[in-house]
Motif scaffolding. Structure first.
Motif, PDB file in Angstrom:
ATOM      1  N   THR A   1     -44.283 -51.706 -15.645  1.00 55.81           N
ATOM      2  CA  THR A   1     -43.855 -52.941 -15.000  1.00 55.81           C
ATOM      3  C   THR A   1     -42.552 -52.729 -14.230  1.00 55.81           C
ATOM      4  OG1 THR A   1     -42.432 -53.789 -16.751  1.00 55.81           O
ATOM      5  CG2 THR A   1     -44.821 -54.160 -16.989  1.00 55.81           C
TER       6      THR A   1
ATOM      7  N   ASP B   1     -49.639 -56.101 -14.416  1.00 56.27           N
ATOM      8  CA  ASP B   1     -49.319 -54.722 -14.783  1.00 56.27           C
ATOM      9  C   ASP B   1     -49.558 -54.475 -16.273  1.00 56.27           C
ATOM     10  OD1 ASP B   1     -48.600 -53.978 -12.221  1.00 56.27           O
ATOM     11  OD2 ASP B   1     -46.471 -54.372 -12.510  1.00 56.27           O
ATOM     12  N   VAL B   2     -49.147 -55.419 -17.103  1.00 56.02           N
ATOM     13  CA  VAL B   2     -49.329 -55.269 -18.548  1.00 56.02           C
ATOM     14  C   VAL B   2     -50.809 -55.245 -18.903  1.00 56.02           C
ATOM     15  CG1 VAL B   2     -49.046 -56.458 -20.758  1.00 56.02           C
ATOM     16  CG2 VAL B   2     -47.092 -56.204 -19.222  1.00 56.02           C
TER      17      VAL B   2
ATOM     18  N   MET C   1     -46.112 -58.942 -13.087  1.00 54.33           N
ATOM     19  CA  MET C   1     -45.779 -58.256 -14.331  1.00 54.33           C
ATOM     20  C   MET C   1     -46.881 -58.424 -15.370  1.00 54.33           C
ATOM     21  SD  MET C   1     -42.185 -58.297 -16.499  1.00 54.33           S
ATOM     22  CE  MET C   1     -41.233 -58.022 -15.010  1.00 54.33           C
TER      23      MET C   1
ATOM     24  N   ALA D   1     -45.791 -62.339 -18.956  1.00 53.01           N
ATOM     25  CA  ALA D   1     -46.386 -61.096 -19.449  1.00 53.01           C
ATOM     26  C   ALA D   1     -46.447 -61.069 -20.974  1.00 53.01           C
ATOM     27  CB  ALA D   1     -45.591 -59.898 -18.925  1.00 53.01           C
TER      28      ALA D   1
ATOM     29  N   ASN E   1     -41.308 -63.898 -14.771  1.00 54.70           N
ATOM     30  CA  ASN E   1     -42.287 -62.813 -14.893  1.00 54.70           C
ATOM     31  C   ASN E   1     -42.437 -62.238 -16.303  1.00 54.70           C
ATOM     32  OD1 ASN E   1     -42.427 -63.274 -12.169  1.00 54.70           O
ATOM     33  ND2 ASN E   1     -42.190 -61.152 -11.563  1.00 54.70           N
TER      34      ASN E   1
ATOM     35  N   THR F   1     -46.141 -50.968 -22.945  1.00 53.75           N
ATOM     36  CA  THR F   1     -46.803 -49.898 -22.188  1.00 53.75           C
ATOM     37  C   THR F   1     -46.564 -48.572 -22.886  1.00 53.75           C
ATOM     38  OG1 THR F   1     -46.399 -51.104 -20.137  1.00 53.75           O
ATOM     39  CG2 THR F   1     -47.009 -48.787 -19.944  1.00 53.75           C
TER      40      THR F   1
END
Length: 319
Positions: free
Chosen positions: A284, A277-278, A274, A215, A211, A318
């Motif tokens: 994450t 999410d990024v 992941m 990402a 993951n 993030t």
């Protein structure tokens, strides 16, 4: 069976659609009112990599916002609840949604990555029967009511020794056997296991290798195997995690590296959670995945510089 699914992300939509299409009574609990209304109006569109598309009509599935869980009875009629929210939302959900029913009996199947959530839930929900689920199904959410089945895998379910009153070795009851039967009828290759601790740690290291690199490199799962340089970094993360497991006598079975490679191939077109999410600017699960490896490394006095760096890089993405 009557199954309630909490979380309408990619896996939630996939399992809801296929279980409902197989004739089960499915209720899907969504984060937003808008998503619940869309599914209630349009159903769920299920797409396949071969280009086929089926629509599970709205009369085959119920959808409500998670905020209405208590007002609608707390899923009292459910045979099983599937928890398909991410790790970072588990404690809030346990306190705000489940806690009023902590002394009532429910069967909760947890599909989370990482570790620690079963112990947390067990503290809040002493009367509940808690199960862990490990799945390698690939899914990509294309919209609020649309999901792509990006790769076939397996789903393994079982109780954990950490759950209060459970040794993890009890005889399967008819309800558990029926659940697995219905999952298989819906098209999920599914099993019951009495070795869930080993399965969880296998999945943890698998996620810790796959993951975060997808990402960081902004690639799909299959592209991790595209060059020797990428595979070398995957292998470094794997070897580091394996050293931690061996120092802590943590069970992880055999041929895990080969399984990691196979998962990359079988879900080659899948975008990891992941990476999603990024791309969408969300927090994450790296703290629960690579962070778990780092914390175990400290406990067993094994250096984990690769996982520490990966964790810092991911969290630094993030703001």
């Amino acid at each position: 069976m009557n199954i309630h699914i909490l979380g309408a992300g990619s896996l939630g939509l996939l399992y809801a659609a296929k279980l409902a299409a197989a004739g089960n009574d499915v209720t899907l609990w969504c984060r937003s009112v808008q998503q619940a209304e869309k599914i209630g109006t349009e159903g769920i569109s299920l797409e396949h990599t071969a280009g086929e598309r089926t629509v599970v009509q709205p009369d085959r599935i119920e959808a409500y916002p998670l905020s209405a869980f208590s007002a609608r009875g707390g899923a009292e009629e459910a045979d099983y609840l599937f928890l398909m929210l991410k790790q970072q939302g588990i404690e809030e959900t346990a306190k705000q949604v489940f806690l009023p029913y902590g002394d009532a009996k429910r069967r909760l199947v947890c599909f989370q990555n990482g570790t620690g959530h079963i112990e947390l839930l067990n503290r809040f929900l002493p009367a509940w029967e808690l199960y862990a689920a490990i799945t390698t199904e690939g899914a990509k959410r294309n919209g609020a009511a649309s999901v792509l089945h990006a790769g076939h895998g397996t789903t393994t379910i079982g109780k954990l020794p950490q759950a209060e009153g459970s040794s993890g070795l009890e005889q399967e009851d008819e309800s558990e056997i029926e659940l697995v039967r219905q999952l298989n009828r819906a098209g999920f290759e599914s099993f019951l296991s009495k070795e869930m601790e080993e399965m969880i740690y296998r999945k943890l290291l698998m996620n810790a290798v796959i993951n975060p690199l997808t990402a960081l490199w902004r690639v799909r799962n299959g592209e991790l195997l595209a060059s020797p340089q990428r595979v070398a970094i995957m292998r470094a993360l794997y070897d580091e995690g394996k050293a931690v497991y061996m120092a802590g006598n943590i069970p992880f079975g055999s041929h895990l590296w080969e399984q990691i490679e196979q998962v990359c191939r079988s879900t080659s077109d899948n975008t990891s959670s992941m990476l999603k999410d990024v791309l969408e600017g969300r927090t994450t699960e790296a703290a629960w995945i690579n962070g778990s490896i780092v914390r175990m490394g400290r406990r067993y006095r094994v250096a984990t510089p690769h996982h520490e760096l990966i964790l810092q890089l991911i969290e630094g993405m993030t703001i």
